[in-house]
Design a protein around this motif. Sequence first.
Motif, short mmCIF file in Angstrom:
data_model
loop_
_atom_site.label_atom_id
_atom_site.label_comp_id
_atom_site.label_asym_id
_atom_site.label_seq_id
_atom_site.Cartn_x
_atom_site.Cartn_y
_atom_site.Cartn_z
N LEU A 42 122.38 5.37 18.39
CA LEU A 42 122.31 4.73 17.07
C LEU A 42 120.98 3.99 16.89
O LEU A 42 120.50 3.85 15.76
N ASP A 43 120.39 3.52 17.99
CA ASP A 43 119.08 2.86 17.89
C ASP A 43 118.04 3.82 17.32
O ASP A 43 117.16 3.40 16.55
N GLU A 44 118.11 5.09 17.70
CA GLU A 44 117.16 6.06 17.18
C GLU A 44 117.38 6.29 15.69
O GLU A 44 116.41 6.47 14.93
N ILE A 45 118.63 6.30 15.26
CA ILE A 45 118.91 6.46 13.83
C ILE A 45 118.36 5.29 13.04
O ILE A 45 117.74 5.46 11.99
N ALA A 46 118.55 4.07 13.56
CA ALA A 46 118.01 2.89 12.89
C ALA A 46 116.49 2.97 12.78
O ALA A 46 115.91 2.68 11.72
N ARG A 47 115.85 3.39 13.86
CA ARG A 47 114.39 3.51 13.85
C ARG A 47 113.94 4.54 12.82
O ARG A 47 113.01 4.29 12.04
N ASP A 48 114.59 5.70 12.79
CA ASP A 48 114.22 6.75 11.83
C ASP A 48 114.46 6.31 10.39
O ASP A 48 113.76 6.75 9.47
N ALA A 49 115.46 5.45 10.19
CA ALA A 49 115.75 4.96 8.85
C ALA A 49 114.82 3.83 8.43
O ALA A 49 114.82 3.43 7.26
N GLY A 50 114.04 3.30 9.38
CA GLY A 50 113.14 2.21 9.06
C GLY A 50 113.83 0.88 8.89
O GLY A 50 113.36 0.00 8.15
N VAL A 51 114.98 0.70 9.59
CA VAL A 51 115.71 -0.56 9.51
C VAL A 51 115.95 -1.06 10.93
O VAL A 51 115.82 -0.32 11.90
N GLY A 52 116.33 -2.32 11.04
CA GLY A 52 116.66 -2.88 12.34
C GLY A 52 118.07 -2.52 12.77
O GLY A 52 118.91 -2.12 11.95
N ASN A 53 118.33 -2.65 14.07
CA ASN A 53 119.67 -2.37 14.58
C ASN A 53 120.73 -3.22 13.90
O ASN A 53 121.84 -2.75 13.61
N ALA A 54 120.39 -4.48 13.63
CA ALA A 54 121.36 -5.37 13.00
C ALA A 54 121.76 -4.87 11.62
O ALA A 54 122.93 -4.97 11.22
N THR A 55 120.79 -4.30 10.90
CA THR A 55 121.09 -3.77 9.56
C THR A 55 122.04 -2.58 9.66
O THR A 55 123.00 -2.46 8.89
N LEU A 56 121.77 -1.70 10.63
CA LEU A 56 122.65 -0.55 10.80
C LEU A 56 124.08 -1.01 11.11
O LEU A 56 125.04 -0.53 10.49
N TYR A 57 124.21 -1.92 12.06
CA TYR A 57 125.56 -2.35 12.47
C TYR A 57 126.25 -3.19 11.40
O TYR A 57 127.48 -3.26 11.37
N ARG A 58 125.47 -3.81 10.52
CA ARG A 58 126.08 -4.55 9.43
C ARG A 58 126.77 -3.58 8.46
O ARG A 58 127.83 -3.89 7.92
N HIS A 59 126.18 -2.42 8.27
CA HIS A 59 126.78 -1.42 7.38
C HIS A 59 127.83 -0.59 8.10
O HIS A 59 128.86 -0.24 7.53
N PHE A 60 127.54 -0.26 9.36
CA PHE A 60 128.41 0.65 10.12
C PHE A 60 128.67 0.02 11.49
O PHE A 60 127.84 0.14 12.39
N PRO A 61 129.80 -0.63 11.68
CA PRO A 61 130.03 -1.39 12.91
C PRO A 61 130.15 -0.53 14.16
O PRO A 61 130.00 -1.04 15.27
N ASP A 62 130.41 0.77 14.00
CA ASP A 62 130.51 1.63 15.18
C ASP A 62 130.14 3.05 14.78
O ASP A 62 129.94 3.38 13.62
N ARG A 63 130.05 3.91 15.78
CA ARG A 63 129.64 5.31 15.57
C ARG A 63 130.62 6.04 14.66
O ARG A 63 130.21 6.81 13.78
N ASP A 64 131.91 5.82 14.87
CA ASP A 64 132.90 6.53 14.05
C ASP A 64 132.75 6.19 12.58
O ASP A 64 132.91 7.04 11.70
N SER A 65 132.45 4.92 12.29
CA SER A 65 132.25 4.51 10.90
C SER A 65 131.05 5.24 10.29
O SER A 65 131.11 5.71 9.15
N LEU A 66 129.97 5.35 11.05
CA LEU A 66 128.79 6.04 10.54
C LEU A 66 129.06 7.52 10.34
O LEU A 66 128.70 8.10 9.30
N ILE A 67 129.70 8.16 11.31
CA ILE A 67 130.03 9.58 11.17
C ILE A 67 130.89 9.81 9.94
O ILE A 67 130.68 10.75 9.16
N ARG A 68 131.89 8.94 9.76
CA ARG A 68 132.78 9.10 8.61
C ARG A 68 132.00 9.06 7.29
O ARG A 68 132.20 9.90 6.41
N HIS A 69 131.10 8.11 7.18
CA HIS A 69 130.37 7.97 5.93
C HIS A 69 129.34 9.08 5.74
O HIS A 69 129.07 9.49 4.60
N VAL A 70 128.76 9.57 6.81
CA VAL A 70 127.84 10.71 6.69
C VAL A 70 128.59 11.92 6.15
O VAL A 70 128.14 12.59 5.21
N VAL A 71 129.74 12.22 6.72
CA VAL A 71 130.50 13.39 6.28
C VAL A 71 130.95 13.24 4.83
O VAL A 71 130.83 14.16 4.01
#
Length: 221
Positions: A42-71
């Motif tokens: 997930l750190d790589e995804i945050a970097r590619d998105a141009g946001v910090g890790n904290a921003t990613l986890y604020r929106h998506f607290p875990d991998r399953d949450s991110l996968i769900r929203h991507v799909v």
Amino acid sequence: MTAAAVDGTTGTRLRADALRNRERIVDAAREAFVQYGPDVPLDEIARDAGVGNATLYRHFPDRDSLIRHVVLSVMDRVASRAEAAYAEVPGAFDALRRFVFDAAEERVGALCPMLTPHLDGNAPEFAAARKRLEDATQALMDRGRRSGELRPDVDSGDLMVALSQLARPLPGTGCAEIERFVHRHLQIFLDGLRAPARSRLPGSGATFEDLRSGGVPVQRS
């Protein structure tokens, strides 16, 4: 309200800046999942998105949450593109062609088969998104059959299987121009969908129900 317009934990509307960050994360995750699979850090995804890790986890607290929203995001966008193709393109086969290339750009064929094993496919939000996508795709196929431009021995499941196989990069190729090859091969596939058919296909057309059940369509008389 789409999945990309609400907070993943509270269900509330997002501010414009938060929504932009969320969309960048989802877009970066979509590309990373296609290239590296669902276990990409997930750190790589945050970097590619141009946001910090904290921003990613604020929106998506875990991998399953991110996968769900991507799909859900991809299914929503592909359904919108199918509906737009049906409404905006006069020719039945031209509308189908536009949808196929649009769906490939959204990575639906590569992502959904890869990520759905990590999801609860019976959740109401997925059932609703799946029905909308299937209905929109089926409408394009039915229109093509009614016009006589689409060969009669193919169905929507055949279309989605082809997208799944043709719209994903080959593992380990590192091909920087993969989109050029995807478009070539999708055009070859589309040429094979045109009526009149130049050959007889074995078995019968795969439906969405066949794909959901994991069954193999039987020969129909």
